[in-house]
Design an enzyme around this catalytic site. Structure first.
Site, PDB file in Angstrom:
ATOM      1  N   LYS A  78       0.845  -1.197   0.000  1.00 35.02           N
ATOM      2  CA  LYS A  78       0.000   0.000   0.000  1.00 35.02           C
ATOM      3  C   LYS A  78       0.881   1.249   0.000  1.00 35.02           C
ATOM      4  O   LYS A  78       1.872   1.320   0.722  1.00 35.02           O
ATOM      5  CB  LYS A  78      -0.922  -0.017   1.232  1.00 35.02           C
ATOM      6  CG  LYS A  78      -1.914   1.151   1.289  1.00 35.02           C
ATOM      7  CD  LYS A  78      -2.849   1.005   2.489  1.00 35.02           C
ATOM      8  CE  LYS A  78      -3.860   2.142   2.569  1.00 35.02           C
ATOM      9  NZ  LYS A  78      -4.805   1.990   3.686  1.00 35.02           N
ATOM     10  N   SER A 159      -9.914   2.278   2.819  1.00 38.54           N
ATOM     11  CA  SER A 159      -9.033   3.018   1.919  1.00 38.54           C
ATOM     12  C   SER A 159      -8.088   2.133   1.108  1.00 38.54           C
ATOM     13  O   SER A 159      -7.529   2.564   0.099  1.00 38.54           O
ATOM     14  CB  SER A 159      -8.186   3.997   2.736  1.00 38.54           C
ATOM     15  OG  SER A 159      -7.310   3.295   3.622  1.00 38.54           O
ATOM     16  N   SER A 183     -10.481  -0.090   7.084  1.00 41.26           N
ATOM     17  CA  SER A 183      -9.885   0.015   5.750  1.00 41.26           C
ATOM     18  C   SER A 183      -9.139  -1.218   5.268  1.00 41.26           C
ATOM     19  O   SER A 183      -8.597  -1.209   4.168  1.00 41.26           O
ATOM     20  CB  SER A 183      -8.947   1.230   5.699  1.00 41.26           C
ATOM     21  OG  SER A 183      -9.684   2.421   5.764  1.00 41.26           O
TER      22      SER A 183
END
Length: 495
Positions: A78, A159, A183
């Site tokens: 990420k 997210s 998330s």
């Protein structure tokens, strides 16, 4: 040879050990998949050359008998994790050209154990969102589509949507995420994969760009519970550079996946049966109870009376911490700098141009609740209710060992569907936020399909530091559910 991109991490490790293929071959297959799935916009930065270099080094280590826990496994990282020498943006224009000179502790742990980095995945800007539509680099697209023929592009959740989408598409064997209010768990549910948020403090936050420091926690995505367990073991551990890191031994998480939950007490919180919960999600929740009961667990009713306040508490505390954390992006030390007639105008122009609408919204909310005259009325009160929410969980665990609930109140929705109503978007995290406020481990496991053919997840919430039980229960649900469904595009390709 089996299609290498469809192997699980555990299967790939076994194949590498037996010399059925090399890490270079495994990584090359995923680099090719990265190119095939560019339409998903899952990556902000691809690192294919670096991945192949790491894979070649991995093959040498394996040949020398020094293979690590994840030796040769290609993963996605990420783009909130700082990676030494590789651009790290947090999906924001304000960090568009930021290249860290250091490695985050968690990504460093993965590389120490032999993992290979395919690239940096997109997210909601600074991890603020539930749809991965607030990225400065465009929407990430869920590889799943509805079976109603509308061909609408769906959100992957947020997210950590880039990570969940690329794992679901078989473009990476696993990926890192971060979970502030859901998330990891919510995008795992939307994309039909597994994801776990460990106890706050289990994984170091050092080198992970901060959103809300008292809530952010690193965790893995993978296609199976066992793969999540393997990744979590590598990611976890005490870090003296992080004052919130817990000095606790890291269990062999995968070794605890015995499938034996006889006598385990599973709590069902009555407050999670919210008004308007779709019938198909209620039905899946009932199915989950039946699966666990059939495996020897005892189902008990519990109450979490203050959980109804979790959403408003979260949307006071998280923006307050975001307002404080994002004050460092001022155009002076690093990141974007916009010209101005004086220092104040330079600050204003930099932040106006560098931050997106959702980030600005949360900064403004956070600055308001921390301002003189409102601090006690909002922020202090929210912290008091947060403690009550944590105490509710502690009391519930006197009656049960884990808690079962839906992961999200819906399946994946279409891009743009909820964007005109921020409150409706925030409600996506109604089942995940309470555990985040209490710092508890929570996992989403794919358990069924909606009437439109989209994945739905069940959530397991555990006691602090008891990821082993969470994973074990998740494994039982995984075995019972036999979730073998894939995005339609992959099924066509396989056919």
């Amino acid at each position: 040879m089996t299609n290498l991109t469809h192997l699980t991490i555990a299967e790939a490790l076994a194949g590498l050990k037996k010399k059925e293929f090399t890490s270079v071959e495994l990584t090359s297959a995923h680099v090719k998949a990265t190119e095939e799935f560019r339409n998903l916009n899952a990556y902000i930065t691809e690192t294919s050359e670096l991945a192949l270099e790491q894979a070649a080094a991995s093959d040498k280590r394996r040949a020398a008998g020094t293979a690590g826990l994840l030796e040769g496994i290609p993963l996605a990282i990420k783009d909130l994790y700082c990676t030494k020498g590789v651009r790290t943006t947090a999906s924001s224009r304000i960090l568009e050209n930021f290249i860290p000179t250091y490695e985050s502790t968690v990504s460093g742990n993965l590389f120490r154990d032999g993992a290979v980095m395919l690239g940096k995945t997109s997210l909601d800007e600074f991890a603020m969102g539930s749809s991965n539509t607030t990225s400065a680099y465009g929407n990430v697209i869920n590889p799943w589509t509805r079976n109603n023929g509308d061909n609408a592009q769906l959100v992957p959740g947020g997210s950590s949507g880039g990570s969940s989408a690329i794992v679901a598409a078989r473009g990476a064997m696993g990926a890192t995420g971060t979970d502030t209010g859901g998330s990891i768990r919510q995008p795992a549910s939307f994309c039909g994969i597994a994801g776990i948020k460990p106890t706050y403090g289990r994984c170091s936050r050092w080198g992970i760009i901060a959103f809300a420091s008292s809530l952010d926690q690193a965790g893995p995505f993978a296609r199976t519970v066992e793969d999540c367990a393997l990744m979590l073991e590598s990611m976890s551990g005490f870090d003296p550079k992080d004052s919130t890191s817990a000095n606790k031994p890291v269990p062999k998480f995968a070794a605890g996946l015995t499938g034996d939950i006889r006598g385990l007490r599973v709590g069902i919180p009555k407050e999670y049966n919210v008004d308007g919960l779709p019938a198909e999600i209620s039905k899946l929740w009932e199915q989950g109870k039946d699966w666990l009961k059939a495996a020897g667990a005892e189902i008990v009713d519990i109450t979490l009376p203050h959980s109804k306040y979790a959403l408003p508490v979260y949307y006071i505390i998280a923006p307050a911490e975001c307002s404080s954390n994002l004050a460092r992006y001022d155009g002076v030390r690093y990141g974007l700098r916009a010209d101005g007639a004086d220092l104040r105008e330079m600050y204003e122009n930099t932040r106006a141009q560098g931050f997106g609408a959702e980030v600005k919204r949360r900064i403004m909310i956070g600055t308001y609740v921390l301002s003189a005259g409102y601090y006690d009325a909002y922020y202090t009160k929210a912290q008091k209710v947060r403690r009550l929410i944590a105490e509710d969980f502690a009391k519930a665990y006197e009656k049960c060992d884990v808690i079962l609930s839906p992961t999200a109140p819906s399946a994946a929705f279409a891009i743009g569907e909820n964007e005109d109503d921020p409150i409706k978007m925030y409600l996506n995290d109604v089942f995940t936020i309470p555990a985040s406020l209490a710092g508890l481990p929570g996992m989403s496991v794919p358990a069924g399909l909606s009437s439109e053919g989209l994945p739905l997840g069940l959530q397991i919430i555990g006691r602090p530091w008891d990821e082993e039980t969470v994973l074990r229960v998740g494994g039982v649900i995984e075995t019972a559910a036999q979730f073998k469904a894939m995005p339609q595009s992959l099924m066509k390709k396989a056919a």
